[in-house]
Design a protein around this motif. Structure first.
Motif, PDB file in Angstrom:
ATOM      1  N   SER A   1      31.759  30.464  41.064  1.00 32.73           N
ATOM      2  CA  SER A   1      30.828  31.479  40.572  1.00 32.73           C
ATOM      3  C   SER A   1      31.451  32.846  40.803  1.00 32.73           C
ATOM      4  CB  SER A   1      29.478  31.368  41.291  1.00 32.73           C
ATOM      5  OG  SER A   1      29.651  31.386  42.690  1.00 32.73           O
ATOM      6  N   LEU A   2      31.199  33.749  39.888  1.00 37.79           N
ATOM      7  CA  LEU A   2      31.680  35.109  40.061  1.00 37.79           C
ATOM      8  C   LEU A   2      30.801  35.810  41.089  1.00 37.79           C
ATOM      9  CD1 LEU A   2      32.490  35.586  36.326  1.00 37.79           C
ATOM     10  CD2 LEU A   2      34.151  35.741  38.185  1.00 37.79           C
ATOM     11  N   GLU A   3      31.153  37.051  41.420  1.00 46.35           N
ATOM     12  CA  GLU A   3      30.455  37.734  42.510  1.00 46.35           C
ATOM     13  C   GLU A   3      29.173  38.404  42.029  1.00 46.35           C
ATOM     14  OE1 GLU A   3      33.825  37.866  41.971  1.00 46.35           O
ATOM     15  OE2 GLU A   3      34.054  36.443  43.630  1.00 46.35           O
ATOM     16  N   THR A   4      28.237  38.475  42.939  1.00 45.47           N
ATOM     17  CA  THR A   4      27.045  39.297  42.710  1.00 45.47           C
ATOM     18  C   THR A   4      27.428  40.756  42.943  1.00 45.47           C
ATOM     19  OG1 THR A   4      26.388  39.227  45.031  1.00 45.47           O
ATOM     20  CG2 THR A   4      25.579  37.430  43.617  1.00 45.47           C
ATOM     21  N   ARG A   5      26.538  41.645  42.554  1.00 44.79           N
ATOM     22  CA  ARG A   5      26.807  43.069  42.796  1.00 44.79           C
ATOM     23  C   ARG A   5      26.958  43.336  44.296  1.00 44.79           C
ATOM     24  NH1 ARG A   5      21.921  45.541  39.747  1.00 44.79           N
ATOM     25  NH2 ARG A   5      21.123  43.509  40.373  1.00 44.79           N
ATOM     26  N   ALA A   6      26.125  42.679  45.082  1.00 43.65           N
ATOM     27  CA  ALA A   6      26.200  42.875  46.542  1.00 43.65           C
ATOM     28  C   ALA A   6      27.536  42.369  47.090  1.00 43.65           C
ATOM     29  CB  ALA A   6      25.037  42.166  47.215  1.00 43.65           C
ATOM     30  N   GLU A   7      28.015  41.280  46.503  1.00 39.46           N
ATOM     31  CA  GLU A   7      29.311  40.750  46.976  1.00 39.46           C
ATOM     32  C   GLU A   7      30.472  41.671  46.591  1.00 39.46           C
ATOM     33  OE1 GLU A   7      28.171  35.965  47.082  1.00 39.46           O
ATOM     34  OE2 GLU A   7      28.859  36.873  45.205  1.00 39.46           O
ATOM     35  N   TYR A   8      30.436  42.240  45.381  1.00 42.15           N
ATOM     36  CA  TYR A   8      31.495  43.193  45.012  1.00 42.15           C
ATOM     37  C   TYR A   8      31.479  44.385  45.965  1.00 42.15           C
ATOM     38  CZ  TYR A   8      32.602  40.824  40.587  1.00 42.15           C
ATOM     39  OH  TYR A   8      33.004  39.908  39.636  1.00 42.15           O
ATOM     40  N   ARG A   9      30.289  44.870  46.316  1.00 42.12           N
ATOM     41  CA  ARG A   9      30.199  45.992  47.278  1.00 42.12           C
ATOM     42  C   ARG A   9      30.805  45.592  48.615  1.00 42.12           C
ATOM     43  NH1 ARG A   9      24.872  46.573  45.346  1.00 42.12           N
ATOM     44  NH2 ARG A   9      24.905  48.172  43.728  1.00 42.12           N
ATOM     45  N   HIS A  10      30.482  44.390  49.046  1.00 41.30           N
ATOM     46  CA  HIS A  10      30.971  43.874  50.327  1.00 41.30           C
ATOM     47  C   HIS A  10      32.504  43.775  50.326  1.00 41.30           C
ATOM     48  CE1 HIS A  10      31.409  41.118  53.728  1.00 41.30           C
ATOM     49  NE2 HIS A  10      31.982  40.251  52.934  1.00 41.30           N
ATOM     50  N   LEU A  11      33.064  43.211  49.245  1.00 39.90           N
ATOM     51  CA  LEU A  11      34.518  43.002  49.180  1.00 39.90           C
ATOM     52  C   LEU A  11      35.266  44.330  49.074  1.00 39.90           C
ATOM     53  CD1 LEU A  11      34.526  39.920  46.745  1.00 39.90           C
ATOM     54  CD2 LEU A  11      34.956  39.887  49.218  1.00 39.90           C
ATOM     55  N   ARG A  12      34.678  45.254  48.341  1.00 40.41           N
ATOM     56  CA  ARG A  12      35.292  46.582  48.200  1.00 40.41           C
ATOM     57  C   ARG A  12      35.278  47.291  49.553  1.00 40.41           C
ATOM     58  NH1 ARG A  12      39.008  49.490  46.503  1.00 40.41           N
ATOM     59  NH2 ARG A  12      38.568  51.640  45.906  1.00 40.41           N
ATOM     60  N   ALA A  13      34.141  47.197  50.258  1.00 38.53           N
ATOM     61  CA  ALA A  13      34.024  47.838  51.570  1.00 38.53           C
ATOM     62  C   ALA A  13      34.976  47.204  52.577  1.00 38.53           C
ATOM     63  CB  ALA A  13      32.585  47.743  52.073  1.00 38.53           C
ATOM     64  N   ALA A  14      35.320  45.944  52.339  1.00 38.06           N
ATOM     65  CA  ALA A  14      36.239  45.250  53.244  1.00 38.06           C
ATOM     66  C   ALA A  14      37.674  45.729  53.056  1.00 38.06           C
ATOM     67  CB  ALA A  14      36.159  43.740  53.013  1.00 38.06           C
ATOM     68  N   GLY A  15      37.928  46.478  51.985  1.00 41.66           N
ATOM     69  CA  GLY A  15      39.265  47.035  51.801  1.00 41.66           C
ATOM     70  C   GLY A  15      40.049  46.451  50.646  1.00 41.66           C
ATOM     71  N   ALA A  16      39.368  45.689  49.780  1.00 40.75           N
ATOM     72  CA  ALA A  16      40.089  45.065  48.669  1.00 40.75           C
ATOM     73  C   ALA A  16      39.963  45.885  47.383  1.00 40.75           C
ATOM     74  CB  ALA A  16      39.561  43.657  48.431  1.00 40.75           C
ATOM     75  N   ASP A  17      41.035  45.849  46.582  1.00 38.93           N
ATOM     76  CA  ASP A  17      41.043  46.529  45.280  1.00 38.93           C
ATOM     77  C   ASP A  17      40.714  45.577  44.142  1.00 38.93           C
ATOM     78  OD1 ASP A  17      42.052  49.220  46.074  1.00 38.93           O
ATOM     79  OD2 ASP A  17      43.760  48.023  46.780  1.00 38.93           O
ATOM     80  N   MET A  18      40.995  44.280  44.355  1.00 39.91           N
ATOM     81  CA  MET A  18      40.715  43.299  43.299  1.00 39.91           C
ATOM     82  C   MET A  18      40.403  41.946  43.930  1.00 39.91           C
ATOM     83  SD  MET A  18      44.362  44.093  43.006  1.00 39.91           S
ATOM     84  CE  MET A  18      45.862  43.286  43.524  1.00 39.91           C
ATOM     85  N   VAL A  19      39.721  41.106  43.156  1.00 38.28           N
ATOM     86  CA  VAL A  19      39.263  39.828  43.700  1.00 38.28           C
ATOM     87  C   VAL A  19      39.600  38.695  42.733  1.00 38.28           C
ATOM     88  CG1 VAL A  19      36.929  40.306  42.772  1.00 38.28           C
ATOM     89  CG2 VAL A  19      37.239  38.501  44.491  1.00 38.28           C
ATOM     90  N   GLY A  20      40.049  37.571  43.313  1.00 41.00           N
ATOM     91  CA  GLY A  20      40.370  36.410  42.495  1.00 41.00           C
ATOM     92  C   GLY A  20      40.265  35.132  43.306  1.00 41.00           C
ATOM     93  N   MET A  21      40.567  34.013  42.638  1.00 38.20           N
ATOM     94  CA  MET A  21      40.313  32.698  43.245  1.00 38.20           C
ATOM     95  C   MET A  21      41.590  31.892  43.502  1.00 38.20           C
ATOM     96  SD  MET A  21      37.113  31.763  40.767  1.00 38.20           S
ATOM     97  CE  MET A  21      35.868  33.009  40.383  1.00 38.20           C
ATOM     98  N   SER A  22      42.716  32.578  43.646  1.00 35.85           N
ATOM     99  CA  SER A  22      43.969  31.838  43.823  1.00 35.85           C
ATOM    100  C   SER A  22      44.961  32.615  44.674  1.00 35.85           C
ATOM    101  CB  SER A  22      44.586  31.548  42.443  1.00 35.85           C
ATOM    102  OG  SER A  22      45.045  32.746  41.844  1.00 35.85           O
ATOM    103  N   THR A  23      46.223  32.234  44.577  1.00 38.16           N
ATOM    104  CA  THR A  23      47.406  32.971  45.065  1.00 38.16           C
ATOM    105  C   THR A  23      47.570  33.038  46.576  1.00 38.16           C
ATOM    106  OG1 THR A  23      47.367  34.306  43.046  1.00 38.16           O
ATOM    107  CG2 THR A  23      48.697  35.151  44.872  1.00 38.16           C
ATOM    108  N   VAL A  24      46.509  33.398  47.308  1.00 37.47           N
ATOM    109  CA  VAL A  24      46.677  33.611  48.755  1.00 37.47           C
ATOM    110  C   VAL A  24      47.117  32.333  49.488  1.00 37.47           C
ATOM    111  CG1 VAL A  24      45.540  34.342  50.881  1.00 37.47           C
ATOM    112  CG2 VAL A  24      45.198  35.636  48.771  1.00 37.47           C
TER     113      VAL A  24
END
Ligand code: HPA
Length: 275
Positions: A193-216
């Motif tokens: 599932s993609l992120e909710t608005r609250a989750e995008y706020r959370h991830l941005r506040a955590a210091g991330a510029d972009m979000v995805g489901m792979s690579t790491v």
């Protein structure tokens, strides 16, 4: 790392060695944005994943999954056409199995691409962003469990997970082709599932510029085994929580297609220049 996996790796190594894969010095995970890359390769060998011993069996989502061996200029390249995602149900060990193999086969550097949602307000759809760092927010670490010292340290250093020289080479090859690369921190999530608005706020506040489901996961294992790597995100959607639009999958695919030509051209030019 269980003994079973070590044995499986040895058997898969033998199979791929037999098919010439020990000649490859550059490994590439062809994620979103690198579909055209195959056209730049002189493909010598293409083996469907289901024919490779112990390779994870593909889900219906990508029937195209195959391992390629070929050249770009004089550089021998091993490319994964299709990757394994955690949200598909694969274990972290399965997702990162090919990365361990690459190292065993003699690959000296790894390039990866992915699709990501842009949370940094400076990022626009279609932008290409080199990963400067990451935040692993998926449930599991691929190195959890028994570790055999032959693969590398129990507690790998992650102070510089993305090779600076390789990343610099991408910038330089981009400049030579009039393609601008931005730089950012990628956060990995389970999905699907993609992120909710609250989750995008959370991830941005955590210091991330972009979000995805792979690579790491792949990058963590590459660091453990000592395989220098660089990765590029294609920004497929803009994730501003205050103006969030419902995601249109056909739009994401169209954006990825436009970025594909640019990224494939730049990375192929760069790879052909490797000694
Ligand atoms: N979130 C997570 N993964 C993604 C996104 C997103 O917004 N866009 C593309 N992959």
């Amino acid at each position: 790392m269980s003994h079973t996996i070590i044995q499986q790796l040895a058997e898969t190594y033998a199979y791929l060695h037999h098919h010439g894969f020990t000649e490859a010095r550059t490994g590439i995970v062809l994620g979103t944005g690198l579909g055209d890359f195959v056209q730049k390769m002189e493909v010598r060998v293409a083996i469907p994943y289901h024919d490779i011993p112990h390779f994870p069996v593909s889900t219906v989502e990508f029937h195209k999954g195959q391992l390629l061996l070929g050249t770009i200029g004089k550089q021998v390249v091993m490319a994964m056409q299709g990757r394994f995602h955690y949200y598909e149900g694969y274990s972290m060990a399965e997702i990162t199995f090919p990365i361990r193999l690459m190292k065993m086969l003699g690959v000296e550097r790894l390039l990866l691409s992915n699709a990501a949602g842009g949370m940094n307000p400076d990022f626009k759809k279609g932008d290409l962003v080199i990963l400067s760092d990451h935040i692993h927010m998926q449930t599991e670490n691929p190195l959890r469990g028994m570790n055999d010292p032959q693969f590398g340290p129990r507690f790998p250093d992650m102070s510089c997970p993305y090779d600076e020289a390789l990343s610099q080479s991408i910038h330089a090859a981009g400049a030579a082709h009039g393609v601008v690369f931005k730089t950012g921190v990628y956060v990995s999530v389970n999905g699907p599932s993609l992120e909710t608005r609250a989750e995008y706020r959370h991830l941005r506040a955590a210091g991330a510029d972009m979000v995805g489901m792979s690579t790491v996961p792949e990058v963590i294992v590459a660091n453990q085994v000592g395989l220098p790597c660089a990765a590029v995100s294609v920004i497929t959607d803009e994730c501003d929580p205050d103006h969030l639009q419902p995601v249109d999958i056909s739009d994401i695919i169209a954006v990825a297609g436009m970025a594909d030509k640019k990224l494939s051209t730049v990375l192929a030019a760069m790879v052909s220049g490797f000694a």
